[in-house]
Design a protein around this motif. Structure first.
Motif, PDB file in Angstrom:
ATOM      1  N   ARG A  36     -55.007  54.310  17.226  1.00 19.26           N
ATOM      2  CA  ARG A  36     -54.693  53.013  16.610  1.00 19.26           C
ATOM      3  C   ARG A  36     -55.710  52.676  15.515  1.00 19.26           C
ATOM      4  NH1 ARG A  36     -56.279  47.817  16.947  1.00 19.26           N
ATOM      5  NH2 ARG A  36     -54.713  46.228  16.548  1.00 19.26           N
ATOM      6  N   LEU A  40     -55.042  52.147  11.558  1.00 16.22           N
ATOM      7  CA  LEU A  40     -55.446  50.921  10.852  1.00 16.22           C
ATOM      8  C   LEU A  40     -56.323  51.265   9.653  1.00 16.22           C
ATOM      9  CD1 LEU A  40     -56.274  48.385  13.717  1.00 16.22           C
ATOM     10  CD2 LEU A  40     -54.398  48.255  12.066  1.00 16.22           C
ATOM     11  N   ASP A  43     -53.897  52.656   7.027  1.00 12.40           N
ATOM     12  CA  ASP A  43     -52.935  51.676   6.525  1.00 12.40           C
ATOM     13  C   ASP A  43     -53.589  50.547   5.733  1.00 12.40           C
ATOM     14  OD1 ASP A  43     -50.947  53.130   7.760  1.00 12.40           O
ATOM     15  OD2 ASP A  43     -50.676  51.716   9.417  1.00 12.40           O
ATOM     16  N   LEU A  44     -54.754  50.113   6.193  1.00  8.53           N
ATOM     17  CA  LEU A  44     -55.399  48.948   5.570  1.00  8.53           C
ATOM     18  C   LEU A  44     -56.504  49.325   4.588  1.00  8.53           C
ATOM     19  CD1 LEU A  44     -55.704  46.642   8.723  1.00  8.53           C
ATOM     20  CD2 LEU A  44     -53.828  46.760   7.055  1.00  8.53           C
ATOM     21  N   TYR A  95     -60.527  39.548  13.486  1.00  6.29           N
ATOM     22  CA  TYR A  95     -60.127  40.475  12.417  1.00  6.29           C
ATOM     23  C   TYR A  95     -60.170  39.777  11.060  1.00  6.29           C
ATOM     24  CZ  TYR A  95     -58.121  44.220  15.390  1.00  6.29           C
ATOM     25  OH  TYR A  95     -57.915  45.255  16.257  1.00  6.29           O
ATOM     26  N   GLN A 103     -55.851  42.764   3.227  1.00  7.41           N
ATOM     27  CA  GLN A 103     -55.820  43.604   4.430  1.00  7.41           C
ATOM     28  C   GLN A 103     -55.281  42.827   5.633  1.00  7.41           C
ATOM     29  OE1 GLN A 103     -60.002  44.632   4.428  1.00  7.41           O
ATOM     30  NE2 GLN A 103     -59.554  46.787   3.942  1.00  7.41           N
ATOM     31  N   PHE A 107     -52.039  43.540   7.866  1.00  3.61           N
ATOM     32  CA  PHE A 107     -52.184  43.713   9.319  1.00  3.61           C
ATOM     33  C   PHE A 107     -51.180  42.842  10.061  1.00  3.61           C
ATOM     34  CE2 PHE A 107     -54.038  41.839  13.183  1.00  3.61           C
ATOM     35  CZ  PHE A 107     -54.040  42.966  13.990  1.00  3.61           C
ATOM     36  N   GLN A 110     -47.680  44.182   9.787  1.00  2.26           N
ATOM     37  CA  GLN A 110     -47.493  45.350  10.643  1.00  2.26           C
ATOM     38  C   GLN A 110     -47.384  44.950  12.111  1.00  2.26           C
ATOM     39  OE1 GLN A 110     -50.783  47.908   9.642  1.00  2.26           O
ATOM     40  NE2 GLN A 110     -49.663  48.854   7.962  1.00  2.26           N
ATOM     41  N   GLU A 111     -48.166  43.968  12.532  1.00  3.02           N
ATOM     42  CA  GLU A 111     -48.095  43.485  13.905  1.00  3.02           C
ATOM     43  C   GLU A 111     -46.708  42.909  14.190  1.00  3.02           C
ATOM     44  OE1 GLU A 111     -50.690  43.094  16.714  1.00  3.02           O
ATOM     45  OE2 GLU A 111     -50.841  44.955  15.571  1.00  3.02           O
TER      46      GLU A 111
END
Length: 128
Positions: A36, A40, A43-44, A95, A103, A107, A110-111
């Motif tokens: 994970r 992340l 992706d970020l 976060y 970012q 995030f 995506q969540e």
């Protein structure tokens, strides 16, 4: 007819075996925190300082979630779910402190996609 039954049985057996091979923990990464975190990072576009911060946040989050699960075995399911949503919101707030605005926005998107894909729409889930 016997051949059809034999092929059907073999197919059903193969499905049962493949279902048992799936990783536990659900979600996109099978419950693997390292996978994970790597996703992340990719992706970020996280830098190393952000990766370390998220790793710490996630470790603390997982400890809290585990304690909540152990504590709430016999309790009210809705109350447990509400507490877990609250913990997720707290994690997301942490976060938000370390991610850039762009970012964090990515995030959260995506969540939301993950929730829809794996668990349907849910209440809560962070500061939007």
């Amino acid at each position: 007819m016997k051949k059809i039954l034999l092929v059907s049985f073999m197919f059903m057996f193969a499905l049962m075996i493949s279902a048992q091979d799936r990783p536990r923990g659900g979600g996109r990464f099978g419950g693997d925190p390292a996978a994970r975190l790597e996703q992340l990072k990719k992706d970020l576009g996280l830098n190393e300082k952000q990766v370390e911060s998220i790793k710490t946040i996630d470790e603390n989050f997982m400890k809290k979630m585990q304690a909540q699960r152990e504590q709430g075995q016999d309790g009210d399911r809705e109350a447990r779910m509400q507490q877990m949503r609250k913990m997720s919101e707290e994690r997301n707030a942490e976060y938000k402190k370390i991610l850039t605005e762009e970012q964090y926005k990515k995030f959260i998107e995506q969540e939301e996609q993950r929730r829809q894909q794996f668990g349907g729409p849910r209440n809560g889930g962070g500061d939007r």
